[in-house]
Write a protein that holds these residues in place. Structure first.
Motif, PDB file in Angstrom:
ATOM      1  N   SER A  97       0.844  -1.194   0.000  1.00 30.69           N
ATOM      2  CA  SER A  97       0.000   0.000   0.000  1.00 30.69           C
ATOM      3  C   SER A  97       0.884   1.251   0.000  1.00 30.69           C
ATOM      4  O   SER A  97       1.971   1.274   0.618  1.00 30.69           O
ATOM      5  CB  SER A  97      -0.903   0.013   1.229  1.00 30.69           C
ATOM      6  OG  SER A  97      -1.806  -1.073   1.197  1.00 30.69           O
ATOM      7  N   ASP A 131       0.822 -10.306  -6.481  1.00 27.08           N
ATOM      8  CA  ASP A 131       1.981  -9.625  -7.078  1.00 27.08           C
ATOM      9  C   ASP A 131       3.091 -10.589  -7.442  1.00 27.08           C
ATOM     10  O   ASP A 131       4.195 -10.168  -7.776  1.00 27.08           O
ATOM     11  CB  ASP A 131       2.512  -8.572  -6.116  1.00 27.08           C
ATOM     12  CG  ASP A 131       2.892  -9.152  -4.761  1.00 27.08           C
ATOM     13  OD1 ASP A 131       2.429 -10.281  -4.464  1.00 27.08           O
ATOM     14  OD2 ASP A 131       3.628  -8.502  -4.004  1.00 27.08           O
ATOM     15  N   ASP A 148      -5.614  -9.114 -11.254  1.00 34.72           N
ATOM     16  CA  ASP A 148      -6.190  -7.796 -11.486  1.00 34.72           C
ATOM     17  C   ASP A 148      -5.456  -7.095 -12.619  1.00 34.72           C
ATOM     18  O   ASP A 148      -4.286  -7.384 -12.916  1.00 34.72           O
ATOM     19  CB  ASP A 148      -6.101  -6.961 -10.207  1.00 34.72           C
ATOM     20  CG  ASP A 148      -6.937  -7.564  -9.085  1.00 34.72           C
ATOM     21  OD1 ASP A 148      -7.915  -8.275  -9.416  1.00 34.72           O
ATOM     22  OD2 ASP A 148      -6.601  -7.347  -7.903  1.00 34.72           O
ATOM     23  N   GLU A 149      -6.166  -6.177 -13.232  1.00 36.51           N
ATOM     24  CA  GLU A 149      -5.561  -5.487 -14.377  1.00 36.51           C
ATOM     25  C   GLU A 149      -4.317  -4.698 -13.987  1.00 36.51           C
ATOM     26  O   GLU A 149      -3.333  -4.680 -14.734  1.00 36.51           O
ATOM     27  CB  GLU A 149      -6.599  -4.549 -15.003  1.00 36.51           C
ATOM     28  CG  GLU A 149      -7.778  -5.274 -15.642  1.00 36.51           C
ATOM     29  CD  GLU A 149      -8.752  -4.319 -16.293  1.00 36.51           C
ATOM     30  OE1 GLU A 149      -8.476  -3.093 -16.243  1.00 36.51           O
ATOM     31  OE2 GLU A 149      -9.770  -4.773 -16.863  1.00 36.51           O
ATOM     32  N   GLU A 150      -4.357  -4.071 -12.809  1.00 41.00           N
ATOM     33  CA  GLU A 150      -3.201  -3.267 -12.433  1.00 41.00           C
ATOM     34  C   GLU A 150      -1.986  -4.131 -12.104  1.00 41.00           C
ATOM     35  O   GLU A 150      -0.855  -3.652 -12.096  1.00 41.00           O
ATOM     36  CB  GLU A 150      -3.532  -2.374 -11.234  1.00 41.00           C
ATOM     37  CG  GLU A 150      -3.970  -3.116  -9.992  1.00 41.00           C
ATOM     38  CD  GLU A 150      -5.467  -3.368  -9.949  1.00 41.00           C
ATOM     39  OE1 GLU A 150      -5.978  -3.713  -8.871  1.00 41.00           O
ATOM     40  OE2 GLU A 150      -6.127  -3.190 -11.001  1.00 41.00           O
ATOM     41  N   LEU A 151      -2.208  -5.433 -11.834  1.00 38.08           N
ATOM     42  CA  LEU A 151      -1.089  -6.331 -11.540  1.00 38.08           C
ATOM     43  C   LEU A 151      -0.729  -7.208 -12.730  1.00 38.08           C
ATOM     44  O   LEU A 151       0.138  -8.088 -12.607  1.00 38.08           O
ATOM     45  CB  LEU A 151      -1.425  -7.224 -10.341  1.00 38.08           C
ATOM     46  CG  LEU A 151      -1.692  -6.491  -9.023  1.00 38.08           C
ATOM     47  CD1 LEU A 151      -2.138  -7.467  -7.952  1.00 38.08           C
ATOM     48  CD2 LEU A 151      -0.453  -5.728  -8.570  1.00 38.08           C
TER      49      LEU A 151
END
Length: 770
Positions: free
Chosen positions: A159, A249, A340-343
């Motif tokens: 975070s 991640d 997820d798209e951001e990962l």
């Protein structure tokens, strides 16, 4: 009455609190005098609040109560009343009030008491009760406390800085309106450099990124101080447990870059070949993965996931053949199921591994060239007709020859080359299809067996002539008119027709001119029978027989001859033949009932006659074989002589002992000395097959046949034959009276040692001595 008000002013400093008494002004006194006496008597004392410092050990002087009527002669007495009055004391003479114990503001911050003045000389109150207040002043004696412990928080890993984690709150029991006793500041004692806390709000935030795979739990300690952290402030601490939640991640990675497996070519589809393993540092749903095969054009293998261990299981989708391909090389890859798209950038270039599968050769069973066979043959073909040929091969390299066996029907047989032939005449009407099973066995290994289904369809040929579709009970009324419809008939054909069956109905040529009925073909597989005259006579012609020819449309066409029986019936005026059918049924039922009754009566008569014969036979048997009767007992003779065997019976008459009229013929008495030698020689040869024994049996049989008292049915005759007796003859004296001649007993010397004593007694050598 005049009232004086004693006012006390307590300073906020903890040094000294003097007591000051202030008198009312003259103006106030005039105002008091102007009030009526009745109202003045009810007026209570008015006091400013008293104050006292909490938690003081020594006795504190709070203030003094004094009435204006008190002239100092010590006749007035002061008293405290109300809840909490026990925590204070009052000087009854001077009215001075003191705290006699420690006071805690957090327990009670305000005391509401009442004061009373009594004149001891008269024993009555000189003033009405007056209410006053004692307020407890706060000191900083309570440290801050965290009431919502324990604190736990969860925050995603990685975070960014400033992310809110949790808010902690401390409470101070001191009076917030007194100085800075309840003013709190927060401080982070442990948790740097990953966390920080806001001093005034207690909000904990992230100060640097953290990786869950390195550390997933942190323990943070927060301190709270009152008085804004000034010297002498009190403090309290709490612990906050902060866990990092996982994010996807990390991508899964194969630890092994090469796998080697083996599989038998006989393994069925779905067989597990081996396992491959990939590892993912994430947990939970983020660690779920799926395996696949890259560029698998053969579609022979597949990989499924074990949800418990996240292992990839390589399975066989289709069977392999060692003779076609002995090994396979495939490449497997793995990836996460949920990204997820951001990962997504972290999951580029999925991990792969190489798998080599070696096929092992096995002795396989024979393989038929077709999964099943369908043959067709016309019905009626003779024995030995070829139906078809099946073929199986050995898939192994040695190409073993085959042997074929046929099961499932006795109508067919199979030879060594797989040709199926008929063994019986086939009839489609009996069975249109035959389900056979052909078994192929390798000659080199009889354990290797395979089977295939063979379906034989029997084609139809027109070998069945049409016939009536049912049995017709046809009736015609006596008063029927010409052209009246008597019966509608139809036909069936057991043959199978490619087209729909079509039947042709004709009246026979010989009956056409003289027939009382005529036939009309409806051209729809039915025909109508019509009366050809008016009126019939039941007595003269009760039954008519009509010959009908039915032809089918087969190739070649077949024709059958069918006879329709038409019965004449007295229908009455109704001219309804249904009554004829019912009467006929009743007649048949009545006939059957009478026949059944007659049969039952005959059976009863036969059984009665049989039981009568048995009873007569039993009665006759009882009379022919009486038990011990009077006659039997009167004719018994007793002898005291010692018998000499069967021959002794010839010495006396035993007629009295028998009821038979036929008796044995009495033999002439013979000389014992003359017969004994021949009898001795015969006794050495006598046996079950000797002539003597047969003669005895024949005599007994003749005696039984001629005996009128014997049962009139076959019976078992038992004879106790004792043989011809001793060669020495009878020693009894019963027969000695029949002859006077001397016997020669010299033969006794030839009989052996057992007769030595007799020889010495009766032989010629000793006779002179006798």
């Amino acid at each position: 009455m005049n009232y004086c008000f004693l006012k006390h002013w307590i300073l906020m400093t903890p040094l000294l609190w003097p007591c000051l008494k202030v008198s009312e002004t003259l103006k106030a006194e005039k105002a008091q005098r102007a009030v009526p006496s009745t109202w003045r008597a009810k007026r209570a004392w008015v006091w400013r609040p008293f104050v006292v410092l909490e938690e003081m050990d020594a006795i504190q002087c709070i203030g003094q109560l004094r009435s204006d009527l008190d002239n100092g002669n010590n006749s007035f007495q002061y008293k405290l009343l109300g809840i909490g009055a026990g925590s204070f004391s009052i000087n009854e003479r001077t009215g001075e009030i003191c705290a006699i114990q420690k006071l805690d503001r957090e327990e009670q911050s305000l005391y509401i008491l009442r004061a009373q003045v009594i004149d001891t000389t008269i024993g009555k109150a000189v003033e009405t009760e007056s209410e006053f207040v004692i307020r407890v002043l706060d000191i900083n004696d309570n440290e801050p406390r965290f009431l919502d412990e324990p604190y736990e928080a969860i925050v995603p890993e990685m975070s960014p800085e400033g992310t809110f984690v949790i808010k902690v709150t401390a409470n101070d029991a001191d009076d917030p309106s007194t100085g800075y006793h309840a003013r709190i500041l927060y401080n982070l004692e442990r948790g740097q450099p990953y966390f920080s806390v806001e001093p005034t709000t207690g909000v904990i935030r992230i100060s640097s990124k953290m990786d869950r795979e390195l550390q997933d739990t942190y323990c943070v300690i927060i301190q709270a101080k009152d008085m804004l952290g000034q010297p002498g402030a009190l403090s309290g601490t709490t612990t906050v447990s902060i866990k990092l939640s996982d994010i996807n991640d990390n991508k899964p990675i194969f630890k092994e870059s090469f796998y080697r497996f083996t599989i038998s070519e006989s393994a069925p589809s779905g067989t597990s070949i081996g396992k491959i393993v990939a590892y993912d540092d994430d947990i939970g749903e983020n660690a779920e993965m799926e395996y696949s095969i890259e560029d698998d054009d053969s579609k022979i293998f597949d990989i499924i996931i074990d949800n418990d261990t996240q292992e990839g299981i390589v399975i066989l989708k289709t069977k392999v053949d060692f003779e076609q391909q002995s090994y396979y090389g495939i490449r497997a890859k793995v990836k996460n199921c949920h990204v997820d798209e951001e990962l997504a950038p972290a999951h580029v270039n999925a991990s792969t591994t190489y798998i080599k599968v070696q096929v092992e050769d096995e002795d396989e069973p024979p393989v038929f060239l077709l999964p099943y066979y369908i043959f067709e043959i016309p019905e009626g073909k003779p024995y030995g007709t070829i139906v078809g040929t099946v073929s199986a091969i050995d898939p192994d390299r040695r190409q073993s020859p085959m042997r074929y066996y046929l099961t499932g029907s006795k109508m067919f047989d199979i030879n060594d080359n797989g040709t199926i032939i008929t063994t019986n005449m086939l009839d489609r009407e009996v069975s249109a299809w035959y389900n056979l099973t052909v078994t192929a066995t390798e000659t080199y290994n009889v354990q290797q067996i395979s089977s295939a289904h063979v379906y034989v369809q029997v084609f139809n040929i027109n070998d069945n002539a049409p016939e009536f579709s049912q049995f017709y009970e046809t009736y015609v009324c006596e008063n029927a008119e010409s052209g009246e419809i008597i019966q509608i008939i139809s036909a069936i054909d057991r043959d199978e027709s490619i087209e729909d069956h079509h039947f042709y109905f004709n009246h026979s040529v010989e009956d056409t001119n003289n027939s009382s009925f005529m036939l009309t073909d409806n051209q729809d597989n039915t025909a109508v029978i019509l009366s050809n005259r008016t009126g019939f006579n039941l007595k003269e012609e009760p039954v008519f027989y009509m010959i009908i020819l039915i032809a089918d449309n087969g190739i070649p066409s077949l024709t059958s001859t069918n006879t329709l029986t038409i019965q004449v019936c007295d229908c009455g005026d109704s001219r309804n033949t249904e009554t004829c059918a019912n009467n006929g049924l009743l007649f048949i039922m009545g006939f059957r009932t009478e026949a059944i009754i007659a049969i039952v009566i005959c059976v009863m008569v036969i059984f009665g006659f049989f039981f009568l014969i048995l009873a007569l036979k039993q009665r006759r048997k009882e009379t022919l074989f009486p038990e011990k009767t009077e006659d039997f007992r009167e004719n018994i003779f007793c002898y005291d002589d010692e018998g000499g065997g069967e021959e002794d019976s010839e010495a006396f008459d035993i007629v009295e002992l028998r009821q038979s009229t036929v008796m044995r013929e009495r033999k002439p008495q013979r000389s014992k000395s003359a017969e004994i030698r021949s009898l001795y020689r015969q006794s050495l040869q006598v046996g079950p097959d000797s002539a003597i024994f047969r003669k005895f049996i024949l005599e007994k049989l003749e005696e039984a046949n001629t005996d009128p008292c014997a049962p009139p049915f076959d019976s078992l005759q038992t004879f106790a034959y004792e043989g011809t007796g001793s060669s020495a003859g009878s020693l009894s004296s019963l027969a000695s009276r029949d002859t006077d001649e001397e016997d020669d007993f010299d033969y006794l010397n030839d009989l052996g040692p057992r007769f030595k004593r007799l020889a010495s007694m009766f032989g010629s050598a000793v006779q002179p001595n006798n």
